[in-house]
Design a protein around this motif. Structure first.
Motif, PDB file in Angstrom:
ATOM      1  N   GLU A  97      -1.798 -41.396  29.282  1.00  0.00           N
ATOM      2  CA  GLU A  97      -0.692 -42.343  28.546  1.00  0.00           C
ATOM      3  C   GLU A  97       0.271 -41.469  27.606  1.00  0.00           C
ATOM      4  O   GLU A  97       0.005 -40.197  27.128  1.00  0.00           O
ATOM      5  N   LEU A  98       1.395 -41.060  28.233  1.00  0.00           N
ATOM      6  CA  LEU A  98       2.843 -39.624  27.197  1.00  0.00           C
ATOM      7  C   LEU A  98       4.074 -41.061  26.950  1.00  0.00           C
ATOM      8  O   LEU A  98       4.910 -41.345  27.062  1.00  0.00           O
ATOM      9  N   THR A  99       4.380 -40.329  25.356  1.00  0.00           N
ATOM     10  CA  THR A  99       5.383 -40.792  25.380  1.00  0.00           C
ATOM     11  C   THR A  99       6.157 -39.351  25.685  1.00  0.00           C
ATOM     12  O   THR A  99       6.346 -38.304  24.512  1.00  0.00           O
ATOM     13  N   VAL A 100       7.842 -39.445  25.627  1.00  0.00           N
ATOM     14  CA  VAL A 100       8.650 -38.448  25.978  1.00  0.00           C
ATOM     15  C   VAL A 100       9.469 -39.207  25.329  1.00  0.00           C
ATOM     16  O   VAL A 100      10.171 -40.551  25.066  1.00  0.00           O
ATOM     17  N   SER A 101      10.296 -38.517  24.434  1.00  0.00           N
ATOM     18  CA  SER A 101      11.777 -38.662  23.740  1.00  0.00           C
ATOM     19  C   SER A 101      12.647 -37.809  24.064  1.00  0.00           C
ATOM     20  O   SER A 101      12.460 -36.916  24.223  1.00  0.00           O
ATOM     21  N   ILE A 102      14.243 -38.007  24.750  1.00  0.00           N
ATOM     22  CA  ILE A 102      14.814 -37.104  25.060  1.00  0.00           C
ATOM     23  C   ILE A 102      16.036 -37.832  24.410  1.00  0.00           C
ATOM     24  O   ILE A 102      16.956 -38.901  24.907  1.00  0.00           O
ATOM     25  N   GLU A 103      16.973 -37.090  23.869  1.00  0.00           N
ATOM     26  CA  GLU A 103      18.570 -37.488  23.115  1.00  0.00           C
ATOM     27  C   GLU A 103      18.653 -38.756  22.623  1.00  0.00           C
ATOM     28  O   GLU A 103      19.072 -39.513  22.729  1.00  0.00           O
ATOM     29  N   GLY A 104      17.193 -39.151  22.014  1.00  0.00           N
ATOM     30  CA  GLY A 104      17.274 -41.052  21.620  1.00  0.00           C
ATOM     31  C   GLY A 104      16.588 -42.063  22.197  1.00  0.00           C
ATOM     32  O   GLY A 104      15.828 -42.838  21.921  1.00  0.00           O
ATOM     33  N   GLU A 105      16.450 -41.268  23.252  1.00  0.00           N
ATOM     34  CA  GLU A 105      15.680 -42.664  23.883  1.00  0.00           C
ATOM     35  C   GLU A 105      14.327 -42.667  24.883  1.00  0.00           C
ATOM     36  O   GLU A 105      14.085 -41.174  24.747  1.00  0.00           O
ATOM     37  N   THR A 106      13.491 -42.944  24.712  1.00  0.00           N
ATOM     38  CA  THR A 106      12.066 -42.772  24.276  1.00  0.00           C
ATOM     39  C   THR A 106      11.434 -44.017  25.512  1.00  0.00           C
ATOM     40  O   THR A 106      11.575 -44.648  26.362  1.00  0.00           O
ATOM     41  N   GLY A 107      10.884 -43.036  26.409  1.00  0.00           N
ATOM     42  CA  GLY A 107       9.524 -43.883  27.608  1.00  0.00           C
ATOM     43  C   GLY A 107       8.518 -43.723  27.242  1.00  0.00           C
ATOM     44  O   GLY A 107       8.495 -42.378  26.457  1.00  0.00           O
ATOM     45  N   ILE A 108       7.437 -44.215  27.637  1.00  0.00           N
ATOM     46  CA  ILE A 108       5.873 -44.261  27.569  1.00  0.00           C
ATOM     47  C   ILE A 108       5.344 -44.611  28.880  1.00  0.00           C
ATOM     48  O   ILE A 108       5.572 -45.674  29.712  1.00  0.00           O
ATOM     49  N   PRO A 111       0.411 -43.448  34.415  1.00  0.00           N
ATOM     50  CA  PRO A 111       0.331 -42.339  35.873  1.00  0.00           C
ATOM     51  C   PRO A 111       1.537 -42.909  37.177  1.00  0.00           C
ATOM     52  O   PRO A 111       1.662 -44.223  37.174  1.00  0.00           O
ATOM     53  N   GLY A 112       2.073 -41.878  36.859  1.00  0.00           N
ATOM     54  CA  GLY A 112       3.676 -42.135  38.063  1.00  0.00           C
ATOM     55  C   GLY A 112       4.756 -42.193  37.150  1.00  0.00           C
ATOM     56  O   GLY A 112       5.561 -42.568  37.842  1.00  0.00           O
ATOM     57  N   GLY A 113       4.397 -41.736  36.397  1.00  0.00           N
ATOM     58  CA  GLY A 113       5.962 -42.365  34.767  1.00  0.00           C
ATOM     59  C   GLY A 113       6.781 -41.063  35.013  1.00  0.00           C
ATOM     60  O   GLY A 113       5.681 -39.970  35.403  1.00  0.00           O
ATOM     61  N   PHE A 114       7.673 -40.374  35.237  1.00  0.00           N
ATOM     62  CA  PHE A 114       8.824 -39.464  35.136  1.00  0.00           C
ATOM     63  C   PHE A 114       9.814 -39.105  33.870  1.00  0.00           C
ATOM     64  O   PHE A 114       9.953 -40.230  34.080  1.00  0.00           O
ATOM     65  N   VAL A 153      16.764 -38.985  32.388  1.00  0.00           N
ATOM     66  CA  VAL A 153      16.611 -40.223  33.459  1.00  0.00           C
ATOM     67  C   VAL A 153      14.861 -40.125  33.062  1.00  0.00           C
ATOM     68  O   VAL A 153      13.536 -39.050  32.856  1.00  0.00           O
ATOM     69  N   PHE A 154      14.606 -41.404  33.282  1.00  0.00           N
ATOM     70  CA  PHE A 154      13.436 -42.354  32.934  1.00  0.00           C
ATOM     71  C   PHE A 154      13.186 -43.464  34.515  1.00  0.00           C
ATOM     72  O   PHE A 154      13.892 -43.483  34.632  1.00  0.00           O
ATOM     73  N   GLY A 155      11.909 -43.368  35.005  1.00  0.00           N
ATOM     74  CA  GLY A 155      11.159 -44.002  35.319  1.00  0.00           C
ATOM     75  C   GLY A 155       9.513 -43.848  36.019  1.00  0.00           C
ATOM     76  O   GLY A 155       8.998 -43.442  35.291  1.00  0.00           O
ATOM     77  N   ASN A 156       9.146 -44.447  37.185  1.00  0.00           N
ATOM     78  CA  ASN A 156       7.364 -44.570  37.744  1.00  0.00           C
ATOM     79  C   ASN A 156       8.084 -44.507  38.945  1.00  0.00           C
ATOM     80  O   ASN A 156       8.509 -45.441  39.351  1.00  0.00           O
TER      81      ASN A 156
END
Length: 268
Positions: A97-108, A111-114, A153-156
């Motif tokens: 599991e990876l936490t990614v924050s881009i320009e103030g938007e965060t996604g956890i 697997p399969g997440g991008f 862009v965030f998603g799975n």
């Protein structure tokens, strides 16, 4: 849905040296057995992280992108993953599991997440979990286009309906993770799926470069006249105009993560 995550380590001293690794004028094949501890790098501005570099621009090879396999220990990551403001990035998680924050938007990302970070974006990556996180990081020098702005862009990929390829009875399908009809994006990152026995029925020969990491299954790939067996964990880097086709071998689906450069004029 499962994704192959390279285990690293070293083979025993009793193993034979013969393997499927090959570098030619048109393509490179890096088998999964090559991705060992001895070839890892430690990147600046990253903590608790090691990196396998799958592709970098070299003469005679693909020149538009770099691709890494990243392994981040719990508590590790980076507050400034990208040192070049002109470079865009795409992250695809295969394990953990990876936490990614881009320009103030965060996604956890499971697997399969991008996540896609536009060139010049402020972004961070960290592992807040209790196990190692493994992911692909694709980097490309962005080619700006007047009047267009790429956005995060965030998603799975598991939440995206794959598009069937024409005349294949849905046995060859493509999951597109970046907008394909928006000229703001100068690369496509897809997951391509073949059911057992499905094929690319002609030798594709085109200007787009490719990075292909096999997520699942096995196949026989036709590359510039050579037949090459590939399986989950193998990587292929294809230069522009390398003829390519494949047969999916079964018994399960054959799936790979695909990079290609698109949507820009050829500058002369």
């Amino acid at each position: 849905m499962t994704y192959y995550a390279n285990p690293a380590g070293l083979p025993p001293q009793t193993d034979l040296l013969t393997d499927r690794a090959i570098v030619t004028e048109a393509y490179t094949v890096i088998p999964r057995g090559v991705l060992r501890d001895i070839v890892t790098s430690v990147l600046p501005d990253w903590t608790g992280t090691r990196t396998w570099i799958l592709n970098r621009p070299v003469p005679g090879g693909p020149t538009t992108f770099a691709q890494y396999v990243m392994e981040v220990a719990p508590g590790g990551g980076s507050g400034r993953p990208e040192a070049q403001k002109t470079v865009e990035g795409f992250v695809f998680v295969v394990d953990g599991e990876l936490t990614v924050s881009i320009e103030g938007e965060t996604g956890i990302l499971a697997p399969g997440g991008f996540a896609y970070a536009p060139a010049g974006a402020v972004w961070q990556v960290r592992n807040d979990g209790t196990a190692a996180a493994r992911f692909h990081w694709i980097r490309k020098a962005y080619e700006p286009l007047e009047g267009y702005t790429a956005k995060p862009v965030f998603g799975n990929e598991q939440d995206i309906e794959p598009s069937p390829m024409p005349d294949t009875d849905n046995k060859w399908r493509t999951t597109r993770m970046l907008p394909v009809d928006d000229l703001a994006y100068d690369m496509h990152i897809n997951v391509v799926t073949f059911e057992p026995g499905a094929s690319i029925p002609f030798a594709e020969t085109h200007v787009m470069e490719h990075g292909l990491y096999v997520l699942e299954g096995k196949a026989v790939y036709h590359l510039n006249g050579d037949w090459v067996e590939v399986q989950a964990g193998d990587y292929m880097a294809l230069r522009a105009f390398c003829p390519q086709a494949c047969y999916a071998g079964g018994p399960g689906n054959f799936r790979y993560l695909l990079y290609k450069d698109v949507n820009r004029q050829i500058m002369l």
